[in-house]
Design a protein around this motif. Structure first.
Motif, PDB file in Angstrom:
ATOM      1  N   LYS A 108      -7.550   7.277  -1.733  1.00  0.00           N
ATOM      2  CA  LYS A 108      -7.206   7.533  -3.128  1.00  0.00           C
ATOM      3  C   LYS A 108      -5.695   7.571  -3.283  1.00  0.00           C
ATOM      4  O   LYS A 108      -5.006   8.244  -2.518  1.00  0.00           O
ATOM      5  CB  LYS A 108      -7.797   8.867  -3.593  1.00  0.00           C
ATOM      6  CG  LYS A 108      -9.297   8.825  -3.726  1.00  0.00           C
ATOM      7  CD  LYS A 108      -9.850  10.095  -4.311  1.00  0.00           C
ATOM      8  CE  LYS A 108     -11.367   9.948  -4.482  1.00  0.00           C
ATOM      9  NZ  LYS A 108     -11.978  11.165  -5.007  1.00  0.00           N
ATOM     10  N   PRO A 109      -5.168   6.872  -4.282  1.00  0.00           N
ATOM     11  CA  PRO A 109      -3.732   6.933  -4.496  1.00  0.00           C
ATOM     12  C   PRO A 109      -3.344   8.337  -4.941  1.00  0.00           C
ATOM     13  O   PRO A 109      -4.079   8.993  -5.661  1.00  0.00           O
ATOM     14  CB  PRO A 109      -3.483   5.914  -5.603  1.00  0.00           C
ATOM     15  CG  PRO A 109      -4.799   5.758  -6.293  1.00  0.00           C
ATOM     16  CD  PRO A 109      -5.859   6.023  -5.266  1.00  0.00           C
ATOM     17  N   ALA A 110      -2.184   8.782  -4.472  1.00  0.00           N
ATOM     18  CA  ALA A 110      -1.693  10.076  -4.928  1.00  0.00           C
ATOM     19  C   ALA A 110      -1.378   9.995  -6.424  1.00  0.00           C
ATOM     20  O   ALA A 110      -1.170   8.918  -6.964  1.00  0.00           O
ATOM     21  CB  ALA A 110      -0.443  10.454  -4.152  1.00  0.00           C
ATOM     22  N   THR A 111      -1.384  11.137  -7.089  1.00  0.00           N
ATOM     23  CA  THR A 111      -0.925  11.147  -8.476  1.00  0.00           C
ATOM     24  C   THR A 111       0.530  10.700  -8.482  1.00  0.00           C
ATOM     25  O   THR A 111       1.191  10.775  -7.445  1.00  0.00           O
ATOM     26  CB  THR A 111      -1.046  12.564  -9.068  1.00  0.00           C
ATOM     27  OG1 THR A 111      -0.372  13.444  -8.192  1.00  0.00           O
ATOM     28  CG2 THR A 111      -2.497  12.953  -9.213  1.00  0.00           C
ATOM     29  N   PRO A 112       1.133  10.256  -9.550  1.00  0.00           N
ATOM     30  CA  PRO A 112       0.576  10.373 -10.882  1.00  0.00           C
ATOM     31  C   PRO A 112      -0.172   9.120 -11.327  1.00  0.00           C
ATOM     32  O   PRO A 112       0.129   8.017 -10.885  1.00  0.00           O
ATOM     33  CB  PRO A 112       1.828  10.555 -11.728  1.00  0.00           C
ATOM     34  CG  PRO A 112       2.864   9.739 -11.017  1.00  0.00           C
ATOM     35  CD  PRO A 112       2.554   9.877  -9.560  1.00  0.00           C
ATOM     36  N   ARG A 162       0.841  -1.207   0.000  1.00  0.00           N
ATOM     37  CA  ARG A 162       0.000   0.000   0.000  1.00  0.00           C
ATOM     38  C   ARG A 162       0.870   1.247   0.000  1.00  0.00           C
ATOM     39  O   ARG A 162       0.583   2.214  -0.696  1.00  0.00           O
ATOM     40  CB  ARG A 162      -0.936  -0.009   1.218  1.00  0.00           C
ATOM     41  CG  ARG A 162      -2.110  -0.972   1.080  1.00  0.00           C
ATOM     42  CD  ARG A 162      -3.064  -0.832   2.266  1.00  0.00           C
ATOM     43  NE  ARG A 162      -4.303  -1.555   2.052  1.00  0.00           N
ATOM     44  CZ  ARG A 162      -4.490  -2.842   2.294  1.00  0.00           C
ATOM     45  NH1 ARG A 162      -3.477  -3.572   2.740  1.00  0.00           N
ATOM     46  NH2 ARG A 162      -5.673  -3.408   2.078  1.00  0.00           N
ATOM     47  N   ALA A 163       1.939   1.224   0.777  1.00  0.00           N
ATOM     48  CA  ALA A 163       2.835   2.396   0.835  1.00  0.00           C
ATOM     49  C   ALA A 163       3.437   2.684  -0.542  1.00  0.00           C
ATOM     50  O   ALA A 163       3.609   3.843  -0.922  1.00  0.00           O
ATOM     51  CB  ALA A 163       3.940   2.162   1.864  1.00  0.00           C
ATOM     52  N   ASP A 164       3.738   1.630  -1.302  1.00  0.00           N
ATOM     53  CA  ASP A 164       4.284   1.826  -2.654  1.00  0.00           C
ATOM     54  C   ASP A 164       3.315   2.619  -3.543  1.00  0.00           C
ATOM     55  O   ASP A 164       3.729   3.364  -4.422  1.00  0.00           O
ATOM     56  CB  ASP A 164       4.529   0.483  -3.350  1.00  0.00           C
ATOM     57  CG  ASP A 164       5.659  -0.313  -2.719  1.00  0.00           C
ATOM     58  OD1 ASP A 164       6.554   0.306  -2.111  1.00  0.00           O
ATOM     59  OD2 ASP A 164       5.637  -1.558  -2.848  1.00  0.00           O
ATOM     60  N   LEU A 165       2.010   2.417  -3.315  1.00  0.00           N
ATOM     61  CA  LEU A 165       1.006   2.985  -4.225  1.00  0.00           C
ATOM     62  C   LEU A 165       0.523   4.367  -3.820  1.00  0.00           C
ATOM     63  O   LEU A 165      -0.044   5.088  -4.647  1.00  0.00           O
ATOM     64  CB  LEU A 165      -0.204   2.050  -4.333  1.00  0.00           C
ATOM     65  CG  LEU A 165       0.096   0.621  -4.796  1.00  0.00           C
ATOM     66  CD1 LEU A 165      -1.207  -0.133  -5.032  1.00  0.00           C
ATOM     67  CD2 LEU A 165       0.940   0.607  -6.055  1.00  0.00           C
ATOM     68  N   ARG A 220       7.104   5.169 -10.042  1.00  0.00           N
ATOM     69  CA  ARG A 220       6.717   3.849 -10.495  1.00  0.00           C
ATOM     70  C   ARG A 220       6.093   3.117  -9.322  1.00  0.00           C
ATOM     71  O   ARG A 220       6.679   3.146  -8.238  1.00  0.00           O
ATOM     72  CB  ARG A 220       7.967   3.112 -10.969  1.00  0.00           C
ATOM     73  CG  ARG A 220       7.792   1.659 -11.350  1.00  0.00           C
ATOM     74  CD  ARG A 220       9.175   1.038 -11.529  1.00  0.00           C
ATOM     75  NE  ARG A 220       9.094  -0.412 -11.635  1.00  0.00           N
ATOM     76  CZ  ARG A 220       9.068  -1.058 -12.788  1.00  0.00           C
ATOM     77  NH1 ARG A 220       9.099  -0.398 -13.913  1.00  0.00           N
ATOM     78  NH2 ARG A 220       9.011  -2.374 -12.802  1.00  0.00           N
ATOM     79  N   PRO A 221       4.944   2.525  -9.462  1.00  0.00           N
ATOM     80  CA  PRO A 221       4.180   2.444 -10.699  1.00  0.00           C
ATOM     81  C   PRO A 221       3.249   3.633 -10.860  1.00  0.00           C
ATOM     82  O   PRO A 221       2.678   4.120  -9.894  1.00  0.00           O
ATOM     83  CB  PRO A 221       3.370   1.174 -10.480  1.00  0.00           C
ATOM     84  CG  PRO A 221       3.095   1.169  -9.014  1.00  0.00           C
ATOM     85  CD  PRO A 221       4.329   1.753  -8.370  1.00  0.00           C
ATOM     86  N   LYS A 222       3.085   4.071 -12.110  1.00  0.00           N
ATOM     87  CA  LYS A 222       1.969   4.964 -12.423  1.00  0.00           C
ATOM     88  C   LYS A 222       0.711   4.106 -12.452  1.00  0.00           C
ATOM     89  O   LYS A 222       0.726   2.988 -12.952  1.00  0.00           O
ATOM     90  CB  LYS A 222       2.171   5.640 -13.776  1.00  0.00           C
ATOM     91  CG  LYS A 222       3.225   6.734 -13.781  1.00  0.00           C
ATOM     92  CD  LYS A 222       3.093   7.562 -15.062  1.00  0.00           C
ATOM     93  CE  LYS A 222       4.026   8.759 -15.053  1.00  0.00           C
ATOM     94  NZ  LYS A 222       5.423   8.383 -15.273  1.00  0.00           N
ATOM     95  N   LEU A 223      -0.377   4.659 -11.910  1.00  0.00           N
ATOM     96  CA  LEU A 223      -1.610   3.881 -11.760  1.00  0.00           C
ATOM     97  C   LEU A 223      -2.665   4.309 -12.779  1.00  0.00           C
ATOM     98  O   LEU A 223      -2.568   5.391 -13.357  1.00  0.00           O
ATOM     99  CB  LEU A 223      -2.153   4.050 -10.345  1.00  0.00           C
ATOM    100  CG  LEU A 223      -1.235   3.494  -9.251  1.00  0.00           C
ATOM    101  CD1 LEU A 223      -1.825   3.758  -7.879  1.00  0.00           C
ATOM    102  CD2 LEU A 223      -1.006   1.996  -9.461  1.00  0.00           C
ATOM    103  N   PRO A 224      -3.685   3.470 -12.976  1.00  0.00           N
ATOM    104  CA  PRO A 224      -4.731   3.783 -13.967  1.00  0.00           C
ATOM    105  C   PRO A 224      -5.478   5.062 -13.591  1.00  0.00           C
ATOM    106  O   PRO A 224      -5.570   5.417 -12.415  1.00  0.00           O
ATOM    107  CB  PRO A 224      -5.658   2.575 -13.912  1.00  0.00           C
ATOM    108  CG  PRO A 224      -4.878   1.503 -13.250  1.00  0.00           C
ATOM    109  CD  PRO A 224      -3.904   2.167 -12.339  1.00  0.00           C
ATOM    110  N   PRO A 225      -6.054   5.749 -14.580  1.00  0.00           N
ATOM    111  CA  PRO A 225      -6.775   7.000 -14.327  1.00  0.00           C
ATOM    112  C   PRO A 225      -8.149   6.750 -13.695  1.00  0.00           C
ATOM    113  O   PRO A 225      -8.691   5.648 -13.783  1.00  0.00           O
ATOM    114  CB  PRO A 225      -6.920   7.611 -15.724  1.00  0.00           C
ATOM    115  CG  PRO A 225      -6.902   6.443 -16.638  1.00  0.00           C
ATOM    116  CD  PRO A 225      -6.007   5.415 -16.013  1.00  0.00           C
ATOM    117  N   PRO A 226      -8.715   7.791 -13.064  1.00  0.00           N
ATOM    118  CA  PRO A 226      -9.991   7.629 -12.339  1.00  0.00           C
ATOM    119  C   PRO A 226     -11.163   7.131 -13.180  1.00  0.00           C
ATOM    120  O   PRO A 226     -12.129   6.616 -12.630  1.00  0.00           O
ATOM    121  CB  PRO A 226     -10.264   9.040 -11.810  1.00  0.00           C
ATOM    122  CG  PRO A 226      -8.910   9.649 -11.656  1.00  0.00           C
ATOM    123  CD  PRO A 226      -8.107   9.111 -12.811  1.00  0.00           C
TER     124      PRO A 226
END
Ligand SMILES: [Zn+2]
Length: 310
Positions: A303-307, A272-275, A282-288
């Motif tokens: 909610k994951p922080a950007t990006p 969870r901390a990674d995200l 890295r990793p960039k996550l999918p958009p909302p």
């Protein structure tokens, strides 16, 4: 219009991805009756959809909004208009158009699906999905004859053998695999940029349940056995015609990843901390707008922080 039936608002899901927020009444029982009269409805708003599935938008105070035109100002051929439903006494239709028509912006579902309000989100995903199906069912699947659109856009009729073709949606499953504690599996498809990751996904095969598809795809893509497969929520993804069924599943036994290089370039376990780290690259996550974002957010509890990738 004949006598009005009470409006039927759609069921509100406990977990609502961006494209599962519809609030209008699809009013499907009146499609046949409206086939020849839709364009004469006294309070009609029309959403134009181009051949590449863009829609006109305007900038409103709250952000982007669909540019819904009054029916009597739209000059496309009414025979092709499709009924989307109604809300607060207004009827909504989809018509095919081109970008020759003036608009603030022509944009796609990916760009504004998460930004527009609930009413617009529901109309947008329905209009794009219906247009995609209409374009993919021009010919009868039995004899190949050119079909005719009926029931205000919801049936294609074969004049040669009478076959009626209805809109179809392909079930696909998408799954967040976790270890029952603090880590989940994300993968990267080989066509994606180096930092772009998401949860695992695949189409349900003939003769297979959604849960069986989850277990099969996870094993095929990353070599893990899973248990405790739980349905979370679903979202239409009409590009072209999928219904995404969202699940979580817990790894069962060996946690070593064996990546199928035909499906994925790489996959890894992330905490969870990674995200949620705002400074991560890295990793960039999918958009909302994606159900993947919803599954990850639901599992994280925040909610994951950007990006995010776009
Ligand atoms: Zn036919």
């Amino acid at each position: 219009m004949s006598q009005e039936r009470p409006a039927a608002p759609p069921y509100t899901q406990p977990v609502r991805p961006a494209l599962s927020r519809a609030v209008h009444d699809r009013d499907g029982l009146r499609r046949a009756e409206l086939n020849d009269t839709l364009h004469r409805h006294p309070d009609l708003r029309v959403l134009m959809v181009t051949d590449d599935y863009l829609v006109p938008t305007v900038e409103a105070d709250r952000g982007p909004a669909l540019d819904l035109r009054r029916g009597d100002t739209v000059h496309s051929e009414p025979a092709g208009w499709s009924y989307l439903g109604r809300h607060d006494g207004v009827a909504y239709a989809m018509a095919r158009g081109s970008r020759d028509i003036r608009a603030d912006r022509w944009v796609g579902l990916r760009e504004i699906g998460a930004e527009v309000d609930d009413l617009d989100a529901g109309l947008l995903v329905e209009a794009v999905g219906l247009a995609q199906w209409q374009d993919r069912s021009l010919h009868c699947p039995l004899c190949g004859a050119v079909t005719e659109l009926r029931d205000a856009g919801w049936v294609r009729h074969c004049p040669a053998d009478g076959t009626e073709i209805f809109p179809r949606t392909d079930p696909a499953m998408i799954v967040l695999v976790h270890d029952g504690a603090d880590r989940c599996v994300l993968g990267r498809q080989s066509i994606w940029p180096p930092d772009r990751f998401s949860v695992l996904a695949g189409f349900v095969e003939p003769g297979e349940s959604a849960e069986q598809a989850v277990a099969r795809e996870v094993f095929e893509e990353v070599g893990l056995s899973v248990t405790d497969i739980r349905y979370v929520t679903s979202q239409p993804w009409p590009l072209p015609q999928s219904l995404m069924l969202g699940f979580t599943a817990q790894v069962d036994g060996d946690q070593r990843l064996v990546v199928d290089q035909k499906e994925l370039a790489e996959a890894d376990w992330f905490s969870r901390a990674d995200l949620v780290r705002a400074d991560r690259v890295r990793p960039k996550l999918p958009p909302p707008v994606s159900i993947a974002y919803q599954l990850i957010t639901d599992w994280l509890g925040e909610k994951p922080a950007t990006p995010a990738w776009t």
